[in-house]
Write an enzyme that holds these catalytic residues in place. Structure first.
Site, mmCIF file in Angstrom:
data_model
loop_
_atom_site.group_PDB
_atom_site.id
_atom_site.type_symbol
_atom_site.label_atom_id
_atom_site.label_comp_id
_atom_site.label_asym_id
_atom_site.label_seq_id
_atom_site.Cartn_x
_atom_site.Cartn_y
_atom_site.Cartn_z
ATOM 1 C CG ASP A 10 32.584 -31.078 -110.414
ATOM 2 O OD1 ASP A 10 31.497 -31.670 -110.306
ATOM 3 O OD2 ASP A 10 33.676 -31.669 -110.335
ATOM 4 C CG HIS A 11 29.452 -33.245 -112.914
ATOM 5 N ND1 HIS A 11 30.565 -33.291 -112.136
ATOM 6 C CD2 HIS A 11 29.616 -34.234 -113.833
ATOM 7 C CE1 HIS A 11 31.372 -34.251 -112.553
ATOM 8 N NE2 HIS A 11 30.814 -34.840 -113.591
ATOM 9 C CG ASP A 40 33.770 -38.175 -112.137
ATOM 10 O OD1 ASP A 40 32.742 -37.526 -112.408
ATOM 11 O OD2 ASP A 40 34.675 -38.380 -112.966
ATOM 12 N NE ARG A 92 34.065 -41.143 -120.229
ATOM 13 C CZ ARG A 92 33.867 -41.294 -118.932
ATOM 14 N NH1 ARG A 92 32.961 -40.585 -118.304
ATOM 15 N NH2 ARG A 92 34.547 -42.193 -118.263
HETATM 16 C C1 MIC Z 1 31.378 -38.128 -116.981
HETATM 17 O O1 MIC Z 1 32.423 -37.622 -117.363
HETATM 18 O O2 MIC Z 1 30.699 -38.906 -117.669
HETATM 19 C C2 MIC Z 1 30.906 -37.825 -115.574
HETATM 20 C C3 MIC Z 1 29.682 -37.009 -115.695
HETATM 21 O O3 MIC Z 1 31.870 -37.070 -114.886
HETATM 22 C C4 MIC Z 1 30.657 -39.155 -114.870
HETATM 23 C C5 MIC Z 1 29.987 -39.053 -113.574
HETATM 24 C C6 MIC Z 1 28.513 -38.802 -113.693
HETATM 25 O O4 MIC Z 1 27.852 -39.357 -114.559
HETATM 26 O O5 MIC Z 1 28.015 -38.062 -112.843
HETATM 27 C C7 MIC Z 1 31.918 -40.015 -114.673
HETATM 28 O O6 MIC Z 1 32.838 -39.901 -115.439
HETATM 29 O O7 MIC Z 1 31.922 -40.891 -113.786
HETATM 30 FE FE1 SF4 Z 2 33.451 -33.365 -115.476
HETATM 31 FE FE2 SF4 Z 2 33.387 -35.934 -116.196
HETATM 32 FE FE3 SF4 Z 2 33.887 -34.020 -117.976
HETATM 33 FE FE4 SF4 Z 2 35.673 -34.587 -116.159
HETATM 34 S S1 SF4 Z 2 34.961 -35.970 -117.766
HETATM 35 S S2 SF4 Z 2 35.051 -32.548 -116.790
HETATM 36 S S3 SF4 Z 2 34.409 -35.066 -114.391
HETATM 37 S S4 SF4 Z 2 31.985 -34.320 -116.853
#
Ligand code: MIC
Ligand code: SF4
Length: 643
Positions: free
Chosen positions: A64-65, A119, A379
């Site tokens: 998914d990433h 994750d 985030r």
């Molecule tokens: C994120 O939201 O920062 C991620 C990408 O989903 C990470 C995992 C990753 O760095 O692959 C997470 O939240 O753990």
């Molecule tokens: Fe994907 Fe992490 Fe964003 Fe959720 S927070 S959508 S797992 S990159």
């Protein structure tokens, strides 16, 4: 004795340890999930453990990433992940099937069970009453190999919900309110357990929005009870047989109770650049917005997108604002396609992406220079969007849709009614993009592309050494700061030598070359070092660059575990010593192994100054063993050879 739901689930899965807050415990893991950006490392580590078939009840590998495929790297990773899953008894959710947390909630989650995911937003599963925890890939690999998961028994905080959400207030605002009250450090060592009369007013996807973003509090997990609402959700998913009631006892002994009156919640927004910079939306009304992104594992359920479509229906996105929508799963995408909501989104001018993480992890859709981007994500760390000077604001899908129309921040509360949406009794279930593992994997060949490089391993920490402080950073440093993601860097997740060139690149582009020149190195950080994602690359890549230890006032849970797992010492330093030390300082450490083994402070001499600093290594006995073995892979191998 009355118990919280968290305690009940832990009691059913505990393998060793005392269930008193803060004590180390080991629990059995029933389910695991991985995603592709952490998964390749997790499966390489799993392969190194030499276990033929996963030992869990269920393990799922999601893609998914990294779905942008700007070069061969992502596609090669997908092929490796699919073949390694088939080889070892793991379900494989194909790219295009959706975001791991959303799909897992819909198709696999089990109330009352345990889930470990590579994750940090794995606690999304708490929305159906699972104890779901995020961890580094190596810990997930070990769980797949049948090892218990070690953590400190969390303190269980009760969040009592009263009343009912009104008007434009949304589940997102509940978790933003908690972030406003408690900050991004407020959940460390804790599980947030929701209870009270307000719980029944929230649907499962709304609950999942709240447990998902509990990760931003630094919490070990968040959990809702499994009740009639949960049963209805699972019935709609055509898997009611997975349901069981999971509730806390009447007088559950919460360490603390926080009360939230849902009726009093107002639309909120987290301002740049931290999820806890929360103010009411009305406070920034009028601020011009360049981009709106709706999606991510926090807010991309059917209800979210139906609501957005209902708000946008018959209207047009503002000419200065770009609207991007990414559904959380193919189920959501297919259902909005069939019921007409997708047509309403397209007619309004939305740009619709495939169901994946997409812009949330900087895979495309970077905002313009100095831009203002409103996102329904979790985030908003500086630079994560791909534009260094953009400001990211986190809101609910309802507010994001209203903003997309007006081109500026608005809180329509009291002026416009939020359109009501009706959800179907039964959802469209089509698992054709989830490939079950074959019973006989003997014919399966694991395919590795040239970008998949071996995991670096270093010698264990020596008894005595000198090391240089290569970088001094402040409080709340995120794993995005340490190991940035985005369209350029993410494809290198399976190639540690290549990705290590980008360590701290947003803060100090010279860091990697300095670290290569001056070895071994140290990093000096403030409080809550390593918050945010679970990416073990934030430990592995610094390890590759010769980092021996990180000195910080305090650490975030998952990152600290990742450092230990790869043999980097997480050492706590007093605030005054942090202040006094500068980049370039050389520390001489004698008797490191002896002190770590005995759990005693380490005295480090600051070379050429006559001063010393005292460093503590606050780890459980098991973690100390792992660190001294040079990481968890060595530790598991040594133990299995010895057994
Ligand atoms: C994120 O939201 O920062 C991620 C990408 O989903 C990470 C995992 C990753 O760095 O692959 C997470 O939240 O753990
Ligand atoms: Fe994907 Fe992490 Fe964003 Fe959720 S927070 S959508 S797992 S990159």
């Amino acid at each position: 004795m009355p118990a919280t739901l968290t305690e009940k689930i832990i009691a059913r899965h505990i393998v060793s340890g005392e269930m008193t807050a803060g004590s180390p415990i080991d629990i059995r893991i029933a389910q695991t999930l991985t995603q592709d950006a952490t998964g390749t490392m997790a499966y390489l580590q799993f392969e190194a453990m030499g276990v033929e078939r996963v030992q869990t009840d269920l393990s799922v590998s999601y893609v998914d990433h990294n779905t942008l495929q700007t070069g061969f790297e992502n596609a090669d990773d997908h092929r490796y992940l699919q073949s390694v899953a088939a080889k070892h008894g793991i379900y494989f959710s194909r790219p295009g099937n959706g975001i791991c947390h959303q799909v897992h909630l819909e198709r696999f989650g089990m109330p009352g069970g345990t889930l470990l995911g590579s994750d940090s937003h794995t606690p999304t599963g708490g929305g159906i009453g699972m104890l779901a925890i995020g961890a580094g890939g190596l810990d997930v690999a070990a769980a797949m190999a049948g090892e218990p998961f070690s953590l400190n028994m969390p303190e269980v905080i009760g969040v009592r919900l009263e009343g009912e959400l009104q008007g434009w207030a949304s589940a997102k605002d509940v978790i933003l309110e908690l972030l406003r009250r408690l900050s991004v450090k407020g959940g460390v060592g804790r599980v947030f357990e929701y209870f009270g009369p307000g719980v029944a007013t929230l649907s499962v996807p709304e609950r999942a929005t709240i447990t998902n973003m509990g990760a931003e509090l630094g919490a070990t997990s968040s959990i809702f009870p499994s009740d009639e609402v949960t049963r209805q959700f699972l019935r709609a998913q055509q898997r009611e047989d997975a349901w069981s009631e999971q509730i806390a006892d009447e007088d559950a002994p919460f360490a603390e109770v926080i009360t939230i009156d849902l009726s009093a919640i107002k639309p909120l927004v987290a301002q740049p650049h931290m999820p806890d910079e929360v103010v009411p939306v009305s406070e920034i009304a009028g601020l011009k917005v360049d981009q709106v992104c709706i999606g991510s594992c926090t807010n991309s359920s059917l209800k979210d997108l139906m609501t957005v479509a209902a708000i946008l229906k018959g209207r047009t996105v503002h000419e200065h604002t770009s609207l991007v929508v990414s559904p959380g799963s193919r189920q959501v995408e297919e259902m909005i396609a069939r019921n007409g909501a997708l047509a309403d989104l397209l007619a309004a001018g939305a740009r619709v992406l495939e169901p994946a993480c997409g812009p949330c992890i900087g895979m495309g859709q970077a905002p313009p220079t100095g831009g203002v981007s409103v996102r329904t994500f979790n985030r908003n760390f500086l630079g994560r969007s791909g534009t260094a000077d953009a400001g990211i604001y986190l809101t609910s899908p309802e507010i994001a849709a209203a903003v997309a129309i007006s081109g500026e921040f608005v809180d329509p509360s009291g002026q416009v009614d939020l359109p009501a949406v009706e959800l179907p009794e039964v959802f469209t279930v089509d698992d054709s993009m989830i490939i079950p593992p074959p019973d006989d994997p003997s014919e399966v060949e694991v395919v590795r592309g040239p970008n998949i490089q071996p995991i670096p391993l270093r010698d264990p920490i020596p008894e005595s050494f000198e090391a240089t402080v290569l970088l001094k950073v402040g409080d709340n440093i995120t794993t995005d700061d340490i190991m940035p993601a985005g369209a350029k860097i993410l494809p290198l997740r399976s190639n540690i030598p290549a990705i290590s060139q980008f360590v701290f690149s947003g803060i100090d582009p010279e860091f990697a070359s300095r670290a290569e020149a001056i070895q071994p190195g140290l990093i000096l950080g403030g409080q809550n070092y390593g918050q945010g994602s679970s990416r073990e690359h934030a430990a592995l890549a610094p390890l590759h660059l010769g980092i021996r230890a990180v000195l910080a006032e305090s650490f975030a849970r998952i990152h600290k575990a990742n450092l230990v797992n790869f043999g980097i010492a997480p050492l706590e330093i007093a605030a005054a010593d942090y202040e006094a030390l500068e980049q370039g300082a050389v520390l001489r450490i004698e008797g490191a192994r002896e002190a770590i083994a005995a759990g005693k402070p380490i005295t480090a001499e600051v070379v050429g100054t006559g001063r010393t600093v005292s460093l503590t290594c606050d780890l459980s006995e098991r973690e100390r063993e792992i660190l001294l073995a040079g990481g968890r892979l060595n530790h598991i191998r040594q133990r299995r050879q010895g057994a």
